[in-house]
Scaffold this motif. Structure first.
Motif, PDB file in Angstrom:
ATOM      1  N   MET A   1       0.839  -1.204   0.000  1.00  0.00           N
ATOM      2  CA  MET A   1       0.000   0.000   0.000  1.00  0.00           C
ATOM      3  C   MET A   1       0.867   1.245   0.000  1.00  0.00           C
ATOM      4  N   ASN A   2       0.336   2.295  -0.673  1.00  0.00           N
ATOM      5  CA  ASN A   2       0.918   3.629  -0.547  1.00  0.00           C
ATOM      6  C   ASN A   2       0.006   4.441   0.386  1.00  0.00           C
ATOM      7  N   VAL A   3       0.321   5.713   0.577  1.00  0.00           N
ATOM      8  CA  VAL A   3      -0.451   6.533   1.530  1.00  0.00           C
ATOM      9  C   VAL A   3      -1.940   6.544   1.159  1.00  0.00           C
ATOM     10  N   LYS A   4      -2.216   6.714  -0.147  1.00  0.00           N
ATOM     11  CA  LYS A   4      -3.627   6.767  -0.593  1.00  0.00           C
ATOM     12  C   LYS A   4      -4.368   5.486  -0.217  1.00  0.00           C
ATOM     13  N   ASP A   5      -3.726   4.337  -0.455  1.00  0.00           N
ATOM     14  CA  ASP A   5      -4.376   3.047  -0.148  1.00  0.00           C
ATOM     15  C   ASP A   5      -4.601   2.888   1.356  1.00  0.00           C
ATOM     16  N   THR A   6      -3.605   3.304   2.153  1.00  0.00           N
ATOM     17  CA  THR A   6      -3.742   3.165   3.611  1.00  0.00           C
ATOM     18  C   THR A   6      -4.925   4.003   4.094  1.00  0.00           C
ATOM     19  N   LEU A   7      -5.022   5.251   3.573  1.00  0.00           N
ATOM     20  CA  LEU A   7      -6.128   6.128   4.001  1.00  0.00           C
ATOM     21  C   LEU A   7      -7.468   5.589   3.485  1.00  0.00           C
ATOM     22  N   LYS A   8      -7.462   5.037   2.264  1.00  0.00           N
ATOM     23  CA  LYS A   8      -8.697   4.441   1.714  1.00  0.00           C
ATOM     24  C   LYS A   8      -9.134   3.240   2.567  1.00  0.00           C
ATOM     25  N   THR A   9      -8.160   2.488   3.046  1.00  0.00           N
ATOM     26  CA  THR A   9      -8.477   1.324   3.891  1.00  0.00           C
ATOM     27  C   THR A   9      -9.102   1.790   5.202  1.00  0.00           C
ATOM     28  N   ARG A  10      -8.514   2.831   5.777  1.00  0.00           N
ATOM     29  CA  ARG A  10      -9.073   3.395   7.011  1.00  0.00           C
ATOM     30  C   ARG A  10     -10.517   3.834   6.765  1.00  0.00           C
ATOM     31  N   ASP A  11     -10.757   4.551   5.658  1.00  0.00           N
ATOM     32  CA  ASP A  11     -12.110   5.033   5.350  1.00  0.00           C
ATOM     33  C   ASP A  11     -13.079   3.864   5.182  1.00  0.00           C
ATOM     34  N   TRP A  12     -12.627   2.813   4.504  1.00  0.00           N
ATOM     35  CA  TRP A  12     -13.489   1.644   4.299  1.00  0.00           C
ATOM     36  C   TRP A  12     -13.871   1.032   5.653  1.00  0.00           C
ATOM     37  N   LEU A  13     -12.896   0.906   6.548  1.00  0.00           N
ATOM     38  CA  LEU A  13     -13.157   0.291   7.858  1.00  0.00           C
ATOM     39  C   LEU A  13     -14.188   1.104   8.643  1.00  0.00           C
ATOM     40  N   VAL A  14     -14.079   2.442   8.530  1.00  0.00           N
ATOM     41  CA  VAL A  14     -15.018   3.307   9.269  1.00  0.00           C
ATOM     42  C   VAL A  14     -16.396   3.285   8.598  1.00  0.00           C
ATOM     43  N   GLU A  15     -16.407   3.439   7.257  1.00  0.00           N
ATOM     44  CA  GLU A  15     -17.698   3.472   6.526  1.00  0.00           C
ATOM     45  C   GLU A  15     -18.471   2.176   6.713  1.00  0.00           C
ATOM     46  N   ASN A  16     -17.755   1.070   6.836  1.00  0.00           N
ATOM     47  CA  ASN A  16     -18.426  -0.228   6.987  1.00  0.00           C
ATOM     48  C   ASN A  16     -18.613  -0.622   8.454  1.00  0.00           C
ATOM     49  N   HIS A  17     -18.396   0.348   9.350  1.00  0.00           N
ATOM     50  CA  HIS A  17     -18.612   0.159  10.801  1.00  0.00           C
ATOM     51  C   HIS A  17     -17.773  -0.980  11.389  1.00  0.00           C
ATOM     52  N   VAL A  18     -16.667  -1.280  10.725  1.00  0.00           N
ATOM     53  CA  VAL A  18     -15.743  -2.280  11.271  1.00  0.00           C
ATOM     54  C   VAL A  18     -14.908  -1.618  12.370  1.00  0.00           C
ATOM     55  N   MET A  19     -14.698  -0.293  12.195  1.00  0.00           N
ATOM     56  CA  MET A  19     -14.028   0.500  13.241  1.00  0.00           C
ATOM     57  C   MET A  19     -14.788   1.790  13.432  1.00  0.00           C
ATOM     58  N   GLN A  20     -14.717   2.321  14.655  1.00  0.00           N
ATOM     59  CA  GLN A  20     -15.276   3.648  14.882  1.00  0.00           C
ATOM     60  C   GLN A  20     -14.288   4.685  14.344  1.00  0.00           C
ATOM     61  N   ALA A  21     -14.793   5.906  14.053  1.00  0.00           N
ATOM     62  CA  ALA A  21     -13.927   6.941  13.475  1.00  0.00           C
ATOM     63  C   ALA A  21     -12.714   7.196  14.368  1.00  0.00           C
ATOM     64  N   GLU A  22     -12.896   7.081  15.697  1.00  0.00           N
ATOM     65  CA  GLU A  22     -11.774   7.330  16.608  1.00  0.00           C
ATOM     66  C   GLU A  22     -11.033   6.024  16.965  1.00  0.00           C
ATOM     67  N   GLY A  23     -11.336   4.948  16.234  1.00  0.00           N
ATOM     68  CA  GLY A  23     -10.696   3.646  16.512  1.00  0.00           C
ATOM     69  C   GLY A  23      -9.190   3.700  16.295  1.00  0.00           C
ATOM     70  N   ARG A  24      -8.494   2.758  16.913  1.00  0.00           N
ATOM     71  CA  ARG A  24      -7.026   2.791  16.905  1.00  0.00           C
ATOM     72  C   ARG A  24      -6.463   2.142  15.629  1.00  0.00           C
ATOM     73  N   ILE A  25      -5.757   2.929  14.852  1.00  0.00           N
ATOM     74  CA  ILE A  25      -5.097   2.385  13.658  1.00  0.00           C
ATOM     75  C   ILE A  25      -3.611   2.719  13.741  1.00  0.00           C
ATOM     76  N   VAL A  26      -2.789   1.705  13.494  1.00  0.00           N
ATOM     77  CA  VAL A  26      -1.329   1.891  13.490  1.00  0.00           C
ATOM     78  C   VAL A  26      -0.816   1.499  12.114  1.00  0.00           C
ATOM     79  N   VAL A  27       0.098   2.303  11.587  1.00  0.00           N
ATOM     80  CA  VAL A  27       0.675   1.979  10.283  1.00  0.00           C
ATOM     81  C   VAL A  27       2.153   1.598  10.466  1.00  0.00           C
TER      82      VAL A  27
END
Ligand SMILES: O=c1ccn([C@@H]2O[C@H](COP(=O)(O)O)[C@@H](O)[C@H]2O)c(=O)[nH]1
Length: 270
Positions: free
Chosen positions: A210-236
């Motif tokens: 992944m590049n930066v765009k993909d990592t951020l897109k993955t974060r957005d997908w996780l939040v949009e699909n309620h797999v994580m809350q917007a303030e959920g913990r993500i580490v890169v």
């Protein structure tokens, strides 16, 4: 649950062997969080993911008692994730310890084949487990589900969902944009922590990572699909020197999205 980042670099490490790029030169001068060894994580001192050649260095640097580790998961067989020769050090005649407890190794066919072949002529204390994607397994220390990665077409590379003590972690390198079955499987899950990768930084072309765009897109997908809350913990983690980003550059890129940039030795509690 304690999550301890032993190493946070891609294949070459930072500064990289043989390399004279500006990033490697600056990392040598600045030191600290800019020094990155090959990626591995230890959970609660008993569950380790990947076994790079830097494991000896990690155990010395962070005073890790490797003999406490009960389960070792492999993402794939590339040498920066599995250096099986160093598992020999735990065979009879090399390591001196009283316990007869076995270390359980989990991975798909290729890593398990490498490890079992190498140890075949030794008396040792290992048990080998062949994993199949999407088949959940209860290990000695956690419940794990291997998911499909998009990394190397020559082997079945795995990501992991790890459930332990009521917490759920998604462990997500090495991979480019995940295969559809992995996204589908993640729908409906609830994560306490997602560990993502960003190997190639701002590069547009990105193969199996992944590049930066993909990592951020993955974060957005996780939040949009309620797999994580917007303030959920993500580490890169899993950074390449060829991305030409120092630790502070990465922090600047990711801090507005609330994503933590891992560094070698970082420990967090979830
Ligand atoms: O799109 C890409 C993919 C890889 N690299 C370089 O390769 C290494 C490691 O890649 P592995 O696939 O994990 O072996 C990475 O550190 C980069 O230097 C790349 O530049 N672009």
């Amino acid at each position: 649950m304690k999550v301890h980042f032993h190493g946070t670099a891609a294949f070459e490490g930072i500064p990289s062997l043989f390399c004279h790029c500006e990033t490697c030169k600056q990392a040598k001068v600045l030191g600290g969080k800019n020094i990155r060894t090959r990626t591995s994580v230890l959970i609660d001192e008993v569950l380790k993911i990947d076994f790079p050649a830097d494991t000896l260095h990690h155990s010395i640097r962070d005073s890790v008692d490797m003999d406490k580790v009960r389960d070792l998961l492999f993402t794939h067989s590339h040498s920066d994730h599995l250096y099986p020769e160093d598992l020999l050090i735990r065979a009879f005649g090399y390591a001196q310890f009283n316990e007869e407890e076995e270390l359980h190794l989990y991975g798909h066919d290729l890593p398990i084949k490498h490890c079992s072949q190498l140890l075949a002529t030794e008396r040792h204390r290992f048990q080998f487990h062949n994993l199949k994607p999407f088949e959940t397994v209860h290990t000695q220390t956690a419940t794990i589900t291997p998911l499909l990665a998009n990394h190397d077409p020559k082997e079945t590379c795995l990501l992991y969902l790890i459930e332990k003590d009521g917490k759920t972690i998604f462990y997500g390198h090495d991979s480019g944009w995940f295969p559809k079955p992995t996204w589908d499987w993640l729908k409906g899950k609830k994560l306490d922590l997602a560990i993502l990768e960003c190997t190639t930084g701002n590069a547009e072309q990105c193969d199996g990572h992944m590049n930066v765009k993909d990592t951020l897109k993955t974060r957005d997908w996780l939040v949009e699909n309620h797999v994580m809350q917007a303030e959920g913990r993500i580490v890169v983690t899993h950074f390449s020197h060829n991305a030409h980003l120092l630790h502070e550059d990465l922090v600047q890129i990711f801090e507005q999205s609330g994503i933590t940039v891992a560094y070698d030795g970082m420990q967090l509690e979830i």
